[in-house]
Design a protein around this motif. Structure first.
Motif, PDB file in Angstrom:
ATOM      1  N   GLU A 161       0.825  -1.209   0.000  1.00  0.00           N
ATOM      2  CA  GLU A 161       0.000   0.000   0.000  1.00  0.00           C
ATOM      3  C   GLU A 161       0.861   1.261   0.000  1.00  0.00           C
ATOM      4  OE1 GLU A 161      -3.618   0.143   2.430  1.00  0.00           O
ATOM      5  OE2 GLU A 161      -3.216  -1.960   2.926  1.00  0.00           O
ATOM      6  N   LEU A 171      -5.374   1.649  -2.608  1.00  0.00           N
ATOM      7  CA  LEU A 171      -5.942   0.308  -2.542  1.00  0.00           C
ATOM      8  C   LEU A 171      -7.463   0.414  -2.484  1.00  0.00           C
ATOM      9  CD1 LEU A 171      -5.310  -2.779  -2.168  1.00  0.00           C
ATOM     10  CD2 LEU A 171      -5.571  -2.365   0.281  1.00  0.00           C
ATOM     11  N   LYS A 174      -8.962  -5.875  -1.491  1.00  0.00           N
ATOM     12  CA  LYS A 174      -8.007  -6.963  -1.314  1.00  0.00           C
ATOM     13  C   LYS A 174      -8.802  -8.247  -1.159  1.00  0.00           C
ATOM     14  CE  LYS A 174      -5.691  -7.516   2.595  1.00  0.00           C
ATOM     15  NZ  LYS A 174      -4.684  -7.337   3.677  1.00  0.00           N
ATOM     16  N   PHE A 207      -4.289  -7.639  -4.575  1.00  0.00           N
ATOM     17  CA  PHE A 207      -4.457  -6.247  -4.163  1.00  0.00           C
ATOM     18  C   PHE A 207      -4.843  -5.441  -5.397  1.00  0.00           C
ATOM     19  CE2 PHE A 207      -1.783  -8.225  -1.086  1.00  0.00           C
ATOM     20  CZ  PHE A 207      -1.855  -7.510   0.097  1.00  0.00           C
ATOM     21  N   PHE A 209      -5.543  -1.736  -7.079  1.00  0.00           N
ATOM     22  CA  PHE A 209      -5.228  -0.321  -6.910  1.00  0.00           C
ATOM     23  C   PHE A 209      -5.803   0.500  -8.055  1.00  0.00           C
ATOM     24  CE2 PHE A 209      -1.794  -2.743  -4.918  1.00  0.00           C
ATOM     25  CZ  PHE A 209      -1.692  -2.148  -3.666  1.00  0.00           C
TER      26      PHE A 209
END
Length: 235
Positions: A161, A171, A174, A207, A209
């Motif tokens: 992050e 982010l 997740k 993750f 983003f």
């Protein structure tokens, strides 16, 4: 899963991805993840898969690389070799393209010692920071960058992050990564004498983003503000 849009061609989905998205996959080992998507979509037209290794090196390192690449191309995917994620925004075939999804599964800078060593962790962090800095320039305005990564110690010390925030990425989600969601995918160590061998995946997550609203379309900040782990930070 499939769906039909009125007046448009059929869209097929696999987990977080769909056949109507322009997808860039980097660091895919033997290209088996890219092929899993192409097979699920029934086409690789919107897929661009890259490797850091040149073509000859790939065929030596991975026994299935050649067949996977050939099948990807047959399905219409674009395959590029010798692409460094830390400089890819300048690559002649990439710099003028924009993608809905950019995917880097299990980034790793190579086996340079035990994974708990500070210099090894920092080497991995430099790789990921360079990737974020470049990937954001290749992303559509509302696109997503996906990094699948182990979440146990010492991998949690990579602090994805923070590395993303240096390049104005935030982010958004997740979620657990499960290999069985991508039939045919075979994760590879990618380095050393056991480069074609798998590695343990559990526990791990994807993750997701996006470019932060505050950043808008601004240029990324690069990797100069990346925080390396110091002896005093490490338990």
């Amino acid at each position: 899963m499939e769906k039909t849009l009125a007046g448009e061609r059929r869209v097929r989905r696999l987990k977080h991805y769909s056949s109507d998205q322009k997808i860039l996959i980097v660091g895919d080992g033997d290209f088996s993840f890219s092929l899993a998507l192409a097979v699920a979509f029934g086409s690789g037209t919107n897929l661009l898969a890259t490797s850091l290794d040149i073509y000859v090196a790939l065929t030596i390192k991975y026994r299935n690389a050649l067949s996977n690449i050939m099948e990807l191309k047959r399905l219409g995917a674009t395959v590029l070799h010798g692409v460094d994620v830390k400089t890819m925004k300048l690559h002649a075939e990439l710099k003028n393209r924009r993608f809905d999804r950019i995917v880097f599964n299990f980034p790793h800078s190579g086996f340079k010692g035990p994974e708990t060593e500070l210099h090894v962790i920092n080497s991995h962090k430099e790789l990921v920071a360079g990737f974020f800095s470049n990937a954001r320039h290749l992303l559509q305005r509302y696109g997503e960058i996906h990094v699948s990564h182990k979440i146990m110690h010492p991998y949690d010390w990579w602090d994805l992050e923070h590395l993303a925030s240096v390049s104005s990425l935030v982010l958004t989600e997740k979620v657990g990564f499960h290999k069985e969601d991508y039939p045919g995918y075979n994760q590879k160590r990618g380095d050393g004498t056991k480069c074609d061998k798998p590695f343990n995946l559990d526990p791990c997550c994807t993750f997701k983003f996006k470019i932060s609203e505050a950043a808008g379309g601004r240029t990324g900040f690069g990797t100069s503000r990346m925080k390396l782990i110091e002896e005093t930070d490490y338990p």
